[in-house]
Design an enzyme around this catalytic site. Structure first.
Site: not given
Length: 351
Positions: A75, A93, A265
């Site tokens: 992450k 991301h 999700v």
């Protein structure tokens, strides 16, 4: 010699890791140098990595790692704005129009580093070499079901935490469903043929819920999709990208409906292509549900690290998928790595 540095995750409720001790041992035997940071939360204890021959470093010491180290985490990095000089393997991301992703890419530009985004490590057919998708779908369906169950008690889903394994999760959900003494909810899953959708459908079916499975054929019309409103639960299991249709808009949510809980999700509220534009930020473990509509209620569950609800199984599964690609780290010109770097360069050009 390629040097892989496994950093400790700094995010709360993030216990996963992308490399097991067994995988680390295989890399070392291949000729790689492997350093693993200590971690107060990682699901796999540090002793296993030490026994496999890894070097051990203090938690969060990666900023001081040698220049040639390739930093591997899952992450996001600490949001401190510092330039990034290393090569990083992580979920950034940042390549799909996310507004916060631009800041991350600017940090790489400032430091001269490079991002090998895990989502963009793909084979010659364009398929991701490794994905947490199945467990994201599985956990996401569980939490969406928890949102629905809380509604039956005129409440909203409270805080959640990780489970030792999927059996303990299923046992808890069955008991909570049976205690309601009402018919189980039905669900529509979009992306049902993929890994994420398969996980969501498996969880719901294991609990006796009726599942309608949709994929590309059912959504190619571009919408609107009134069928979504006719199910109690809706699971969005496809990732946002250009051309993705809107599945539930604010206008659709205002229509008469049975739908009362959405599990997004994919969880990409920061994207220009978000197919569930009913919320502006991810929900959290402390507050899993965002109440998008009050009457009748419509909750959105959109946690962005869902596989961490089952950290051991999701870590072992993902690490096994990724290991063959990590074994090629000594050649960053190999197709998988070269394609990922090209994506990084392309998305960084306009900074």
């Amino acid at each position: 010699m390629a040097h892989l540095w496994i950093r400790a995750e700094q995010r709360k409720n993030e216990d996963r890791v992308g490399l097991t001790p067994q995988g680390a041992g295989a890399l070392i035997r291949k000729g790689l140098r492997v350093t693993v940071e200590e971690s107060a939360s990682r699901i796999i204890p540090i002793e296993g990595y030490r026994a496999a021959g890894c070097e051990i470093a203090p938690e969060n010491s990666w900023p001081d790692a040698p220049d040639d180290a390739i930093i591997f985490g899952l992450k996001e990095l600490p949001d401190d704005g510092t330039p990034l000089r290393h090569r990083h393997i992580m979920f950034g991301h940042a390549f799909k129009g996310q507004h916060s992703g631009r800041i991350l890419l600017q940090r790489f530009k400032a430091g001269g580093g490079c991002l090998y985004d895990l989502e963009y490590l793909v084979d010659d057919a364009g398929r991701r070499v490794a994905a947490f998708g199945y467990w994201a779908g599985y956990a996401g369906a569980a939490l969406t079901l928890k949102c629905w169950m809380a509604q039956q008690n005129n409440s909203i889903c409270g805080p959640v935490s990780a489970y030792p394994n999927k059996d303990s999760l299923l046992t808890e959900l069955r008991a909570e469903l049976n205690a309601l003494e009402v018919a189980h909810p039905d669900a529509l899953v979009i992306g049902a043929l993929g890994r994420v959708g398969s996980g969501a459908a498996d969880l719901l079916q294991a609990l006796g819920c009726s599942v309608t499975k949709w994929d590309m054929a059912e959504t190619q019309s571009g919408g609107p999709f009134p069928e979504i409103l006719h199910h109690a639960l809706f699971m969005n299991c496809i990732f946002a990208r250009p051309g993705t249709p809107v599945f539930v808009s604010a206008q659709e949510a205002a229509k008469p409906r049975r739908l009362s809980a959405i599990g997004d999700v994919a969880c990409d509220p920061d994207s220009d292509y978000n197919p569930v534009p009913l919320y502006e930020r991810a929900t959290t473990w402390a507050a899993p549900a965002f109440r998008a509509v009050q009457d009748p209620v419509l909750d959105v569950m959109a946690i962005d690290n869902l596989p961490s609800m089952l950290p051991l199984e999701s870590s072992e599964d993902y690490a096994e998928q990724l290991l063959p690609t990590l074994m090629t780290l000594m050649d960053l010109n190999a197709p998988v790595w070269a394609r990922a770097k090209d994506d990084f360069v392309r998305c960084s050009q306009d900074l």
